[in-house]
Design a protein around this motif. Structure first.
Motif, mmCIF file in Angstrom:
data_model
loop_
_atom_site.group_PDB
_atom_site.id
_atom_site.type_symbol
_atom_site.label_atom_id
_atom_site.label_comp_id
_atom_site.label_asym_id
_atom_site.label_seq_id
_atom_site.Cartn_x
_atom_site.Cartn_y
_atom_site.Cartn_z
ATOM 1 N N ARG A 244 0.809 -1.217 0.000
ATOM 2 C CA ARG A 244 0.000 0.000 0.000
ATOM 3 C C ARG A 244 0.848 1.275 0.000
ATOM 4 N NH1 ARG A 244 -5.547 -0.156 2.553
ATOM 5 N NH2 ARG A 244 -6.351 -2.212 2.015
ATOM 6 N N LEU A 245 2.124 1.164 0.387
ATOM 7 C CA LEU A 245 2.987 2.345 0.447
ATOM 8 C C LEU A 245 3.841 2.537 -0.801
ATOM 9 C CD1 LEU A 245 4.371 2.306 4.115
ATOM 10 C CD2 LEU A 245 2.476 3.623 3.188
ATOM 11 N N VAL A 246 3.770 1.603 -1.724
ATOM 12 C CA VAL A 246 4.738 1.585 -2.825
ATOM 13 C C VAL A 246 4.384 2.553 -3.946
ATOM 14 C CG1 VAL A 246 5.725 0.127 -4.642
ATOM 15 C CG2 VAL A 246 5.504 -0.742 -2.305
ATOM 16 N N ALA A 247 3.111 2.746 -4.222
ATOM 17 C CA ALA A 247 2.705 3.528 -5.393
ATOM 18 C C ALA A 247 3.250 4.951 -5.354
ATOM 19 C CB ALA A 247 1.179 3.564 -5.475
ATOM 20 N N GLY A 248 3.675 5.432 -6.517
ATOM 21 C CA GLY A 248 4.082 6.830 -6.624
ATOM 22 C C GLY A 248 5.570 7.046 -6.654
ATOM 23 N N GLU A 249 6.167 7.285 -5.478
ATOM 24 C CA GLU A 249 7.555 7.757 -5.422
ATOM 25 C C GLU A 249 8.595 6.643 -5.475
ATOM 26 O OE1 GLU A 249 7.762 10.536 -1.935
ATOM 27 O OE2 GLU A 249 5.695 9.835 -1.736
ATOM 28 N N LEU A 250 8.197 5.391 -5.369
ATOM 29 C CA LEU A 250 9.159 4.299 -5.231
ATOM 30 C C LEU A 250 9.160 3.380 -6.450
ATOM 31 C CD1 LEU A 250 8.472 3.347 -1.501
ATOM 32 C CD2 LEU A 250 10.268 4.835 -2.385
ATOM 33 N N HIS A 251 10.302 2.761 -6.659
ATOM 34 C CA HIS A 251 10.465 1.765 -7.725
ATOM 35 C C HIS A 251 10.465 0.380 -7.084
ATOM 36 C CE1 HIS A 251 12.054 -0.197 -11.335
ATOM 37 N NE2 HIS A 251 12.877 -0.843 -10.533
ATOM 38 N N GLU A 252 9.567 -0.498 -7.534
ATOM 39 C CA GLU A 252 9.532 -1.851 -6.980
ATOM 40 C C GLU A 252 10.540 -2.730 -7.710
ATOM 41 O OE1 GLU A 252 6.534 -5.580 -5.927
ATOM 42 O OE2 GLU A 252 5.695 -3.716 -6.759
ATOM 43 N N LEU A 253 11.397 -3.368 -6.936
ATOM 44 C CA LEU A 253 12.444 -4.217 -7.494
ATOM 45 C C LEU A 253 11.920 -5.626 -7.750
ATOM 46 C CD1 LEU A 253 15.231 -3.103 -5.008
ATOM 47 C CD2 LEU A 253 15.179 -2.549 -7.454
ATOM 48 N N GLU A 254 12.419 -6.238 -8.809
ATOM 49 C CA GLU A 254 12.127 -7.653 -9.052
ATOM 50 C C GLU A 254 13.230 -8.476 -8.405
ATOM 51 O OE1 GLU A 254 10.625 -9.219 -12.857
ATOM 52 O OE2 GLU A 254 10.958 -7.171 -13.607
ATOM 53 N N VAL A 255 12.884 -9.239 -7.405
ATOM 54 C CA VAL A 255 13.871 -10.029 -6.670
ATOM 55 C C VAL A 255 13.496 -11.498 -6.764
ATOM 56 C CG1 VAL A 255 14.954 -10.435 -4.417
ATOM 57 C CG2 VAL A 255 14.333 -8.103 -5.102
ATOM 58 N N ASP A 256 14.469 -12.307 -7.091
ATOM 59 C CA ASP A 256 14.244 -13.747 -7.240
ATOM 60 C C ASP A 256 14.155 -14.387 -5.858
ATOM 61 O OD1 ASP A 256 13.925 -16.208 -8.312
ATOM 62 O OD2 ASP A 256 16.022 -16.504 -8.873
ATOM 63 N N HIS A 257 12.989 -14.214 -5.226
ATOM 64 C CA HIS A 257 12.775 -14.717 -3.869
ATOM 65 C C HIS A 257 11.272 -14.853 -3.644
ATOM 66 C CE1 HIS A 257 13.975 -15.462 0.282
ATOM 67 N NE2 HIS A 257 12.922 -14.738 0.658
ATOM 68 N N PRO A 258 10.835 -15.881 -2.916
ATOM 69 C CA PRO A 258 9.394 -16.025 -2.645
ATOM 70 C C PRO A 258 8.840 -14.776 -1.957
ATOM 71 C CG PRO A 258 10.575 -18.009 -1.988
ATOM 72 C CD PRO A 258 11.619 -16.982 -2.333
ATOM 73 N N PRO A 259 7.578 -14.430 -2.200
ATOM 74 C CA PRO A 259 6.987 -13.245 -1.570
ATOM 75 C C PRO A 259 7.076 -13.300 -0.043
ATOM 76 C CG PRO A 259 5.526 -14.145 -3.251
ATOM 77 C CD PRO A 259 6.626 -15.141 -3.068
ATOM 78 N N ILE A 260 7.268 -12.143 0.553
ATOM 79 C CA ILE A 260 7.301 -12.031 2.009
ATOM 80 C C ILE A 260 6.006 -11.373 2.453
ATOM 81 C CG2 ILE A 260 8.500 -11.044 4.008
ATOM 82 C CD1 ILE A 260 11.084 -11.097 2.411
ATOM 83 N N HIS A 261 5.251 -12.070 3.280
ATOM 84 C CA HIS A 261 3.991 -11.547 3.797
ATOM 85 C C HIS A 261 4.065 -11.419 5.311
ATOM 86 C CE1 HIS A 261 2.667 -13.508 -0.040
ATOM 87 N NE2 HIS A 261 2.016 -12.359 -0.158
ATOM 88 N N ARG A 262 3.405 -10.392 5.845
ATOM 89 C CA ARG A 262 3.294 -10.278 7.293
ATOM 90 C C ARG A 262 1.819 -10.206 7.678
ATOM 91 N NH1 ARG A 262 4.405 -4.134 9.451
ATOM 92 N NH2 ARG A 262 2.814 -3.134 8.169
ATOM 93 N N PRO A 263 1.423 -10.950 8.719
ATOM 94 C CA PRO A 263 0.015 -10.949 9.127
ATOM 95 C C PRO A 263 -0.297 -9.771 10.042
ATOM 96 C CG PRO A 263 1.259 -12.520 10.450
ATOM 97 C CD PRO A 263 2.242 -11.908 9.483
ATOM 98 N N LEU A 264 -1.441 -9.157 9.812
ATOM 99 C CA LEU A 264 -1.963 -8.098 10.667
ATOM 100 C C LEU A 264 -3.285 -8.586 11.245
ATOM 101 C CD1 LEU A 264 -1.579 -5.125 8.133
ATOM 102 C CD2 LEU A 264 0.169 -6.013 9.694
ATOM 103 N N GLY A 265 -3.544 -8.263 12.497
ATOM 104 C CA GLY A 265 -4.794 -8.736 13.082
ATOM 105 C C GLY A 265 -4.993 -8.198 14.481
#
Length: 299
Positions: A244-265
């Motif tokens: 949610r913070l990535v759009a706009g000013e940042l460039h998202e890198l393509e990294v050869d690694h499984p996605p990293i998720h964090r749980p919120l609750g």
């Protein structure tokens, strides 16, 4: 012992200061001192040593501290149990959340909740997730909506509601931005700006790099994700930030690694009585969880 004196005692013990305790309790410092003096008179023992501006617990104070917490928790539980008898959703709800969740996840829920339950007095605290965990364990908070720990305390009921995908990002003019797909080890040649070392999110990131035999090259850290976004955007290093913070000013890198998720609750204490106000908030959070599950299934 009266509860007001015990509250003053805990405030001084936790803050290490009569003046800070007075601010927390919205009292004058003489009023706090008087309550402590009354309590010391009741138990016939000195609770604090005052050396200059330093305030520390005496042996009697250390003995009383956990018992004072237990007494106040029992009083709060009794009030909740009695308040729940008429099935009305009213009274105070002491809720903590992290800054990121409070800004990006909770607003629509809080708006709906406060409109539906106008008799509830919301006591909202913005805390680091780790502080909120401790607050629920200590009985100071009824409910917390935070980043979830990988190994929660068994005294807590912990319920995931949302999943944050963490994205590898850098500034558009960072040297990494011009490269194609990256291996994880290639990131280690450049400075990183990441959450603080004691946060659950930092632990999650470190574990991924450690499992690959890599050490994170952390140049700067802060617990505020919006500040990390700013530091990344001006080129101080690459980072891992929620999608949610990535759009706009940042460039998202393509990294050869499984996605990293964090749980919120959310989390609540298993052995504490829950107010009707807390039950109503939990119902809304559960609805949000169900909606998120439907979205994931749809994908």
């Amino acid at each position: 012992m009266d509860t007001q004196s015990l509250q003053a005692f805990l405030a001084v013990a936790d803050s290490g200061s009569f003046s800070r305790a007075a601010e927390q309790l919205y009292l004058t410092q003489p009023a706090v001192s008087k309550r402590i003096a009354v309590l010391e008179g009741q138990i016939d023992a000195r609770l604090f040593d005052r050396i200059g501006r330093r305030v520390s617990l005496t042996e009697a104070g250390r003995v009383l501290l956990p018992r004072a917490r237990q007494i106040l928790v029992m009083v709060d539980d009794s009030r909740r149990a009695l308040g729940n008898l008429d099935d009305s959703v009213a009274g105070r709800l002491t809720l903590a959340t992290s800054h990121h969740i409070g800004l990006h996840r909770l607003p629509p829920l809080l708006k709906a909740y406060t409109r539906a339950h106008t008799e509830v007095r919301l006591d909202l605290h913005f805390l680091d997730s780790e502080q909120a965990y401790q607050g629920v364990l200590d009985g100071e908070l009824e409910l917390a909506v935070v980043t979830l720990a990988p190994h929660p305390d068994p005294q807590l009921e912990v319920v995931p509601v949302w999943i944050d995908r963490l994205c590898f990002v850098c500034a558009p003019d960072h040297p990494l931005a011009g490269r194609g797909r990256l291996a994880l080890h290639e990131l280690c040649a450049f400075d990183a700006v990441l959450p603080g070392p004691l946060t659950f999110t930092r632990g999650l990131i470190e574990s991924r790099f450690a499992s690959a035999g890599l050490e994170l090259p952390v140049a700067l850290s802060t617990n505020y994700l919006e500040t990390l976004k700013m530091m990344t955007a001006i080129g101080l290093g690459w980072s891992l930030l929620p999608e949610r913070l990535v759009a706009g000013e940042l460039h998202e890198l393509e990294v050869d690694h499984p996605p990293i998720h964090r749980p919120l609750g959310y989390l609540v204490h298993r052995s504490r009585t829950r107010s009707n106000a807390a039950h109503a908030m939990i119902a809304q959070l559960d609805d949000a969880r169900d909606a998120m599950a439907c979205n994931w299934t749809g994908q």
